[in-house]
Design a protein around this motif. Structure first.
Motif, PDB file in Angstrom:
ATOM      1  N   SER A 102    -126.496 -58.712  22.947  1.00 17.26           N
ATOM      2  CA  SER A 102    -125.191 -58.456  23.597  1.00 17.26           C
ATOM      3  C   SER A 102    -125.183 -58.948  25.043  1.00 17.26           C
ATOM      4  O   SER A 102    -124.686 -58.258  25.942  1.00 17.26           O
ATOM      5  CB  SER A 102    -124.842 -56.970  23.537  1.00 17.26           C
ATOM      6  N   SER A 123    -124.187 -60.652  28.369  1.00 15.94           N
ATOM      7  CA  SER A 123    -122.946 -61.051  29.046  1.00 15.94           C
ATOM      8  C   SER A 123    -123.263 -61.483  30.466  1.00 15.94           C
ATOM      9  O   SER A 123    -124.105 -60.884  31.139  1.00 15.94           O
ATOM     10  CB  SER A 123    -121.935 -59.905  29.071  1.00 15.94           C
ATOM     11  N   ALA A 160    -121.167 -63.556  33.971  1.00 17.63           N
ATOM     12  CA  ALA A 160    -120.040 -64.275  34.577  1.00 17.63           C
ATOM     13  C   ALA A 160    -120.412 -64.620  36.002  1.00 17.63           C
ATOM     14  O   ALA A 160    -121.177 -63.909  36.666  1.00 17.63           O
ATOM     15  CB  ALA A 160    -118.772 -63.424  34.551  1.00 17.63           C
ATOM     16  N   VAL A 194    -116.409 -66.682  32.938  1.00 16.43           N
ATOM     17  CA  VAL A 194    -117.296 -66.062  31.952  1.00 16.43           C
ATOM     18  C   VAL A 194    -118.128 -67.143  31.267  1.00 16.43           C
ATOM     19  O   VAL A 194    -117.587 -68.135  30.771  1.00 16.43           O
ATOM     20  CB  VAL A 194    -116.486 -65.270  30.899  1.00 16.43           C
ATOM     21  N   PHE A 204    -121.133 -66.066  29.160  1.00 16.44           N
ATOM     22  CA  PHE A 204    -121.500 -65.426  27.895  1.00 16.44           C
ATOM     23  C   PHE A 204    -120.835 -64.059  27.809  1.00 16.44           C
ATOM     24  O   PHE A 204    -120.721 -63.344  28.811  1.00 16.44           O
ATOM     25  CB  PHE A 204    -123.023 -65.254  27.786  1.00 16.44           C
ATOM     26  N   ASP A 205    -120.429 -63.692  26.600  1.00 18.39           N
ATOM     27  CA  ASP A 205    -119.812 -62.389  26.375  1.00 18.39           C
ATOM     28  C   ASP A 205    -120.331 -61.834  25.051  1.00 18.39           C
ATOM     29  O   ASP A 205    -119.814 -62.150  23.981  1.00 18.39           O
ATOM     30  CB  ASP A 205    -118.284 -62.530  26.341  1.00 18.39           C
ATOM     31  N   GLY A 206    -121.407 -61.044  25.139  1.00 20.13           N
ATOM     32  CA  GLY A 206    -121.975 -60.435  23.937  1.00 20.13           C
ATOM     33  C   GLY A 206    -122.810 -61.381  23.095  1.00 20.13           C
ATOM     34  O   GLY A 206    -122.796 -61.313  21.863  1.00 20.13           O
ATOM     35  N   PRO A 256    -128.222 -60.334  33.859  1.00 22.67           N
ATOM     36  CA  PRO A 256    -126.987 -60.286  33.072  1.00 22.67           C
ATOM     37  C   PRO A 256    -126.077 -59.150  33.522  1.00 22.67           C
ATOM     38  O   PRO A 256    -126.550 -58.127  34.030  1.00 22.67           O
ATOM     39  CB  PRO A 256    -127.491 -60.060  31.643  1.00 22.67           C
ATOM     40  N   ASP A 289    -124.326 -57.485  31.418  1.00 24.79           N
ATOM     41  CA  ASP A 289    -124.496 -56.503  30.356  1.00 24.79           C
ATOM     42  C   ASP A 289    -125.461 -57.080  29.331  1.00 24.79           C
ATOM     43  O   ASP A 289    -125.712 -58.286  29.306  1.00 24.79           O
ATOM     44  CB  ASP A 289    -123.143 -56.191  29.707  1.00 24.79           C
ATOM     45  N   GLY A 299    -119.882 -70.320  24.515  1.00 20.99           N
ATOM     46  CA  GLY A 299    -120.595 -69.054  24.647  1.00 20.99           C
ATOM     47  C   GLY A 299    -121.278 -68.566  23.385  1.00 20.99           C
ATOM     48  O   GLY A 299    -121.791 -67.442  23.350  1.00 20.99           O
ATOM     49  N   GLU A 300    -121.295 -69.389  22.324  1.00 24.75           N
ATOM     50  CA  GLU A 300    -121.933 -68.994  21.076  1.00 24.75           C
ATOM     51  C   GLU A 300    -122.956 -70.054  20.666  1.00 24.75           C
ATOM     52  O   GLU A 300    -122.850 -71.216  21.052  1.00 24.75           O
ATOM     53  CB  GLU A 300    -120.892 -68.812  19.962  1.00 24.75           C
TER      54      GLU A 300
END
Length: 541
Positions: free
Chosen positions: A9, A11, A13, A19, A21-23, A56, A58, A213-214
């Motif tokens: 997960s 994250s 920015a 942003v 990465f997000d999760g 990170p 998160d 981001g994936e």
């Protein structure tokens, strides 16, 4: 316990709110992973998060085993001795003290169990082609490429279970690249490498593609990844064609349904006007017809909306692999035309050309050799930026030079304004039309040069030179693929396919040189030029 590296997960920015990465969830196992993606997709940021150089917002990074990180931009204190840069100076000094008869306890504590540290250091340096530098020289005496390999040697000496490499072949010459590839091929732990170097990426066991981001995984090396991607794209393009046909079908059915409903409405109105049935019966029939028509129309509209949604999804799956496709007829050089003559040339920093070197017709010359051999100096002398110390340079056609620094652009001007500087006679519309072929369409042509990404900046600089007036019939390129992602390298290759003039390109990237149709290979060694072949260059170090 075997090494492992996982993100959960994750994250992150930047301070401006962008942003990255997000999760993100990702796990790296044993073997070599090539981390690929377009410039700006977050590859270097991910390596820094894995290494702990960034924190990170998160999520978490969990590593089992020591991590060694070779960042893209390396700065070493030039005053350091080589053994200090390797991190073995204290143990080495203690060993020498013990060998000299000093049995002080602190010396044994400093050595620990690492009694062969000096031998291991020399072996590691030798494997990376640095055996000649010794342990007592200073970092300031080394070239930029040698400094990169020295930093890698320091990491390998620590025997980390996890190794992260960020564009490790940047600034390395052909020979140093080969040494690095050998080190990568023999590394036993988890290795994650970000690179635009195809030879290095073809050593990977798997490819992790970073996009929006994936991460998408592909088994095999970079060549296998390209093949898999081509199959995916063909399937995606077929899906788009099927979705487009479905949208057209739904549009026709909706139009047919609306036509039938309109006919029914006219018939109902005619019956109402003629009053052939009781008013209450006709009113009930009209309401029922309106309800049925509304449901019928809604069904077809819903089907059309669903078809359009499927089309949008299908289009998203097709890569935006725009290629530079241009026509440059005024750059053409007929066979046999004399383009460039170098005679008994002596340049600054001791580069030289003995006798006469002629370039005729649309020849494509590769200029190869070790870092510091004088390739850039020779190109700058041919371009007129440096005056020769002796001999002559005679260019018989218009030429342009694209340096490594890409400083041909004025950062305060837009892309279109920069191109207009090189082609003052071209109209505004002509500049923008030709820029569109270099993938600067609409508002993109109005971007300030200072705001461009690395790949965009290179493309803008290339456009400025290739669209210049008079048209360049000799193009000089100095390490053009440095810091370009693979998509940008492909765009450069296709642009050079359209170029019909003569070309001299200094590069350490043999794959790239072969892809642009080099007709003549010149090796600069000890300041002088000799003819060579790609087979000779690909031989043992």
């Amino acid at each position: 316990m075997s090494a492992s590296l996982t993100c959960h997960s994750l994250s992150f920015a930047w301070p401006d709110g962008a942003v990255v990465f997000d999760g993100l969830d990702i796990a790296f196992g044993p073997g070599r992973t090539g981390l690929v993606g377009v410039n700006g997709s977050g590859k270097s940021t991910l390596l820094k998060l894995l290494a702990g150089d960034l924190v990170p917002a998160d999520g978490s990074v969990k590593a089992v085993g020591e991590i060694g990180h070779l960042p893209q931009n390396i700065t070493l204190d030039t005053a350091l001795r080589v053994d200090e840069a390797l991190g073995i100076a204290e143990r080495r000094a203690a060993l020498h003290a013990i060998e000299a008869g000093d049995a002080a306890e602190e010396h044994f504590e400093a050595v620990g169990d690492d009694w062969d540290v000096e031998e291991r250091a020399l072996v590691t340096l030798g494997e990376l082609g640095l055996g000649h530098i010794g342990l007592d020289r200073t970092v300031g005496e080394l070239s930029g490429g040698e400094s990169v390999l020295l930093r890698l040697a320091a990491l390998l000496l620590r025997r980390p279970g996890i190794l992260l490499l960020d564009e490790p072949t940047n600034n390395l010459d052909l020979y140093a690249r080969r040494r690095l590839c050998q080190a990568v091929a023999s590394y036993p732990g988890i290795l994650v490498m970000v690179s635009h170097d195809r030879e290095l990426l073809d050593l990977a066991d798997q490819i992790a593609e970073l996009h929006s981001g994936e991460v998408t995984w592909y088994g095999g090396n970079y060549s296998a990844y390209e093949e898999a991607l081509a199959v995916e794209q063909k399937a995606a393009e077929r899906t788009v064609r099927a979705a487009e046909a479905d949208v057209r079908k739904q549009q026709r059915e909706l139009a047919d349904a609306q036509l039938k409903l309109a006919r029914r409405k006219r018939y109902g109105q005619k019956m109402w006007d003629s009053k052939r049935e009781p008013k209450i019966v006709m009113g009930a029939r009209k309401r029922a017809a309106q309800e049925s028509a509304g449901k019928h129309r809604a069904v077809h509209q819903e089907r059309l909306a669903e078809a359009r949604e499927r089309l949008d999804e299908a289009v998203e799956a097709v890569r935006d692999d725009d290629e530079i496709r241009i026509e440059l007829p005024y750059t053409a050089v007929p066979p046999g035309l004399q383009v460039l003559t170098l005679e008994d040339l002596r340049t600054a920093y001791q580069a030289r050309v003995d006798g006469v070197l002629d370039l005729r017709g649309p020849e494509r010359i590769a200029l190869v050799g070790r870092n510091g051999a004088g390739k850039t100096t020779l190109l700058r002398t041919i371009a007129g930026e440096l005056q020769p110390l002796a001999g002559t340079v005679t260019a018989h056609v218009p030429l342009r030079f694209l340096p490594q620094r890409l400083d041909v652009l004025d950062d305060d001007l837009s892309v279109a304004e920069n191109v207009a500087r090189f082609a003052p006679g071209a109209t505004h519309n002509r500049v923008r039309a030709r820029l569109a072929r270099f993938l600067f369409r609409g508002a993109r042509a109005d971007q300030k040069a200072a705001t461009l990404s690395g790949g965009e900046r290179f493309r803008a600089a290339l456009a400025a030179l290739m669209l210049a007036e008079p048209a360049p019939r000799l193009l000089l390129l100095d390490e053009p693929t440095n810091n370009l992602d693979m998509a940008s390298v492909r765009q450069l290759t296709t642009a050079l396919e359209s170029y019909e003039g003569a070309l001299i390109v200094a590069s350490h990237d043999l794959r790239f040189l072969e892809s642009v149709g080099i007709t003549r290979w010149l090796l600069m060694e000890e300041g002088g030029l000799t003819e060579t072949t790609p087979e000779a260059l690909a031989g043992p170090v």
